[in-house]
Design a protein around this motif. Structure first.
Motif, PDB file in Angstrom:
ATOM      1  N   UNK A 126       0.839  -1.212   0.000  1.00 10.63           N
ATOM      2  CA  UNK A 126       0.000   0.000   0.000  1.00 10.63           C
ATOM      3  C   UNK A 126       0.873   1.261   0.000  1.00 10.63           C
ATOM      4  N   UNK A 127       1.920   1.246   0.818  1.00  6.66           N
ATOM      5  CA  UNK A 127       2.834   2.410   0.869  1.00  6.66           C
ATOM      6  C   UNK A 127       3.516   2.603  -0.485  1.00  6.66           C
ATOM      7  N   UNK A 128       3.921   1.499  -1.108  1.00  5.94           N
ATOM      8  CA  UNK A 128       4.582   1.598  -2.416  1.00  5.94           C
ATOM      9  C   UNK A 128       3.635   2.169  -3.470  1.00  5.94           C
ATOM     10  N   UNK A 129       2.375   1.722  -3.435  1.00  2.77           N
ATOM     11  CA  UNK A 129       1.383   2.242  -4.393  1.00  2.77           C
ATOM     12  C   UNK A 129       1.141   3.732  -4.127  1.00  2.77           C
ATOM     13  N   UNK A 130       1.136   4.098  -2.852  1.00  2.00           N
ATOM     14  CA  UNK A 130       0.982   5.525  -2.502  1.00  2.00           C
ATOM     15  C   UNK A 130       2.124   6.336  -3.120  1.00  2.00           C
ATOM     16  N   UNK A 131       3.335   5.814  -3.030  1.00  2.00           N
ATOM     17  CA  UNK A 131       4.480   6.500  -3.625  1.00  2.00           C
ATOM     18  C   UNK A 131       4.349   6.632  -5.128  1.00  2.00           C
ATOM     19  N   UNK A 132       3.810   5.585  -5.741  1.00  2.00           N
ATOM     20  CA  UNK A 132       3.599   5.624  -7.194  1.00  2.00           C
ATOM     21  C   UNK A 132       2.672   6.781  -7.571  1.00  2.00           C
ATOM     22  N   UNK A 133       1.556   6.900  -6.843  1.00  2.00           N
ATOM     23  CA  UNK A 133       0.607   7.972  -7.175  1.00  2.00           C
ATOM     24  C   UNK A 133       1.132   9.339  -6.737  1.00  2.00           C
ATOM     25  N   UNK A 134       1.988   9.355  -5.725  1.00  2.00           N
ATOM     26  CA  UNK A 134       2.599  10.636  -5.328  1.00  2.00           C
ATOM     27  C   UNK A 134       3.485  11.179  -6.445  1.00  2.00           C
ATOM     28  N   UNK A 135       4.013  10.280  -7.260  1.00  2.00           N
ATOM     29  CA  UNK A 135       4.867  10.732  -8.359  1.00  2.00           C
ATOM     30  C   UNK A 135       4.042  11.195  -9.559  1.00  2.00           C
ATOM     31  N   UNK A 136       2.746  10.919  -9.518  1.00  2.00           N
ATOM     32  CA  UNK A 136       1.872  11.336 -10.624  1.00  2.00           C
ATOM     33  C   UNK A 136       1.033  12.552 -10.261  1.00  2.00           C
ATOM     34  N   UNK A 137       0.719  12.699  -8.967  1.00  2.00           N
ATOM     35  CA  UNK A 137      -0.093  13.832  -8.514  1.00  2.00           C
ATOM     36  C   UNK A 137       0.775  14.762  -7.669  1.00  2.00           C
ATOM     37  N   UNK A 138       0.242  15.934  -7.353  1.00  2.00           N
ATOM     38  CA  UNK A 138       0.959  16.860  -6.472  1.00  2.00           C
ATOM     39  C   UNK A 138       0.110  17.189  -5.246  1.00  2.00           C
ATOM     40  N   UNK A 139      -0.799  16.293  -4.876  1.00  2.00           N
ATOM     41  CA  UNK A 139      -1.703  16.569  -3.765  1.00  2.00           C
ATOM     42  C   UNK A 139      -1.674  15.408  -2.777  1.00  2.00           C
ATOM     43  N   UNK A 140      -1.573  15.737  -1.504  1.00  2.00           N
ATOM     44  CA  UNK A 140      -1.549  14.686  -0.472  1.00  2.00           C
ATOM     45  C   UNK A 140      -2.900  13.964  -0.390  1.00  2.00           C
ATOM     46  N   UNK A 141      -4.039  14.692  -0.240  1.00  2.00           N
ATOM     47  CA  UNK A 141      -5.321  13.973  -0.171  1.00  2.00           C
ATOM     48  C   UNK A 141      -5.608  13.212  -1.461  1.00  2.00           C
ATOM     49  N   UNK A 142      -5.288  13.832  -2.603  1.00  2.00           N
ATOM     50  CA  UNK A 142      -5.522  13.165  -3.887  1.00  2.00           C
ATOM     51  C   UNK A 142      -4.747  11.871  -3.995  1.00  2.00           C
TER      52      UNK A 142
END
Lengths: 294, 246
Positions: free
Chosen positions: B159-175
């Motif tokens: 789950x943390x790894x997937x979160x990192x993946x989306x963090x690299x695509x978005x610029x929003x914490x809640x998003x």
């Protein structure tokens, strides 16, 4: 070691249809303080972003000859739960891990933040954050320092401290700093680059900028008694562009400084009126800046 | 102050570690307790109506912990990880870090510490649930609890790894956090396809109840895909963030 520390060649940056930088070429001498000035939206932040490696140019090349680069954004922001000491210490650990922690205290002291070094930065004012950002940039002993509006949010005393810190770096670091406060630029910069709508419209020393501006040269003549005879003589001269008289003084301008320096005293002698003073009117950087960017 | 200490300090001073420990700790006590006292609770609330409730077993006590804790726990893990991994959401913060070190060095402690916090909180909760269940009901299968807990911990790391993946695509914490949870939930729908199901990382969650209930260990494929997908997500996030402009 190369003489030039920062060099940009034909840098263009486009965001969709908007051109933020248009074919910008500049070079910054090692150890100098370079002022990047221009109105809001001229492309200063974009250019600094490219030089710091955080943005890529659409075309063109640039080179920053430095082991360590320090960058201060225009509105520095840090994790609010860190103390001022921890922010600067993190910067030290990342840039110069061998430097002792005592260097952090020294830099905080120079930035005027020694008394709040243990306080969390969440409660800092914008001016304090700006000084903290500069301290964090300086503690890394950068070869090149890129500062975006470093004194914009500071009160006069704070601005003085920051400008002194920047001036003290001359020789040991190469500083590029953007500002729209011309007085700051005038105080600390050796060289200035003026950006207008993404294009570099001037690069050189401040003295050359003021001297070589295309504006008329002007003198103020203060006299006693009636100045009309002198005004009549000047108005009849072909080299004079304007004559403005007010009370006990008269301002005369000409297309270039040489002709006014040569001819004005001759005209004054012909008018035969008591003269108090003849003074060249120095044009301020602000006048020239407004002229170049208009 | 190193980047590693920065992450530990972030978890402690922003109370995020205590939130994770609180969620898993709370349900570690509540889950087995509700399993034990469910008949009494239903009797008090039932108003004379007879409602059939399952008999309290050690398996039910542990299942109550997992079922309750993971719902809110997964969301909390995604938010905690996103607040650390989506460091580009504040350009000034990103400028501070990126001009001083590489994206890989910035992300390394963020991944490790957040995975450790998520997995550690869950494992601690599981240990508490085991103890409470043993006291109130009976001792569950120790080997089942240990292996099942490790598999769920692996899923939380995924789950943390997937979160990192989306963090690299978005610029929003809640998003980033909400997209992570949404995608993880959506992925479990793929379990309707029998050929894919054994490979889904979400199978690791089901392993908890099954192993405690005495089931066979058939989760190699889910564990392997969780590891491979996590490694891929981390590698992609580093690559993507290196190329992203601030």
């Amino acid at each position: 070691m190369p003489e030039v520390a920062v060099e940009a060649n034909d840098i263009t940056k486009r965001y969709g249809a908007t051109t933020a930088l248009d074919d910008v070429t500049l070079s910054v001498r090692r150890g100098s303080v370079y002022g990047l000035v221009g109105p809001n939206g001229a492309g200063k932040t974009t250019l600094l972003g490219i030089l710091s490696g955080l943005r890529r140019p659409t075309s063109g090349t640039f080179a920053v000859d430095a082991q360590r680069i320090g960058v201060l954004p225009d509105t520095p922001s840090f994790d609010s739960w860190l103390t001022a000491f921890e922010v600067v210490d993190l910067s030290r650990a990342l840039n110069v891990p061998d430097a002792p922690e005592v260097s952090v205290d020294a830099v905080l002291d120079r930035a005027g933040l020694a008394h709040v070094s243990g306080r969390k930065v969440g409660g800092f004012s914008r001016g304090m954050l700006q000084r903290l950002g500069l301290a964090a940039a300086v503690v890394g002993e950068p070869d090149v320092l890129l500062l975006d509006e470093p004194a914009a949010a500071l009160d006069p005393a704070g601005r003085r401290e920051v400008l002194d810190m920047v001036a003290a770096l001359r020789g040991s670091s190469t500083v590029v700093f953007s500002s729209h406060i011309l007085d700051d630029v005038q105080q600390v910069c050796d060289t200035v680059g003026i950006l207008k709508e993404g294009a570099l419209v001037y690069e050189g020393t401040l003295g050359d900028l003021v001297r070589n501006s295309e504006h008329d040269a002007a003198y103020e003549v203060r006299f006693r008694g009636d100045g009309v005879p002198l005004a009549d003589i000047l108005n009849a001269e072909g080299w004079v562009t304007t004559v403005v008289m007010a009370d006990d003084r008269l301002t005369v301008s000409a297309a270039n400084a040489a002709v006014i320096e040569r001819e004005l005293t001759r005209c004054v002698a012909r008018a035969r009126i008591p003269i108090i003073s003849l003074t060249p009117i120095e044009r301020s950087l602000e006048d020239v800046f407004l002229e170049v960017t208009k | 102050m190193s980047l590693w200490r920065l992450e530990v300090v972030r978890l402690v001073r922003t109370y995020r570690l205590w939130i994770l420990l609180g969620i898993f700790g709370f349900f570690a006590v509540l889950g087995p307790a509700t399993a034990k006292y469910l008949p009494e609770i239903v009797e008090q609330l039932g108003g004379g109506v007879e409602i059939a409730v399952p008999v309290a077993t050690p398996e039910l006590g542990m299942a109550q912990y997992l079922g309750n804790a993971l719902q809110i726990g997964l969301l909390a893990v995604a938010f905690v990880a996103a607040s650390s991994l989506a460091f580009d959401s504040k350009p000034e913060m990103a400028t501070f870090l990126r001009t001083r070190t590489t994206v890989g060095r910035i992300l390394e402690p963020r991944y490790v510490i957040n995975m450790a916090a998520a997995a550690g909180s869950f494992l601690l909760g599981s240990a508490i649930a085991f103890a409470v269940t043993a006291v109130l009901i009976a001792s569950p299968s120790l080997s089942g609890v240990v292996v099942g807990s490790l598999l769920v911990a692996l899923y939380l790391c995924f789950t943390v790894a997937v979160t990192g993946l989306f963090a690299s695509l978005l610029r929003s914490v809640p998003g980033t956090a909400l997209l992570t949870v949404g995608v993880l939930i959506s992925l479990s729908i793929l379990g309707l396809v029998p050929a894919i199901r054994p490979w889904l990382p979400s199978e690791l969650v089901g392993a908890y109840d099954a192993l405690i209930g005495g089931g066979d260990f058939v989760y190699w494929r889910a564990a392997a895909s969780a590891l491979a997908l996590s490694a891929g997500a981390i590698a992609f996030s580093v690559f993507r963030m290196q190329r992203r402009e601030v």
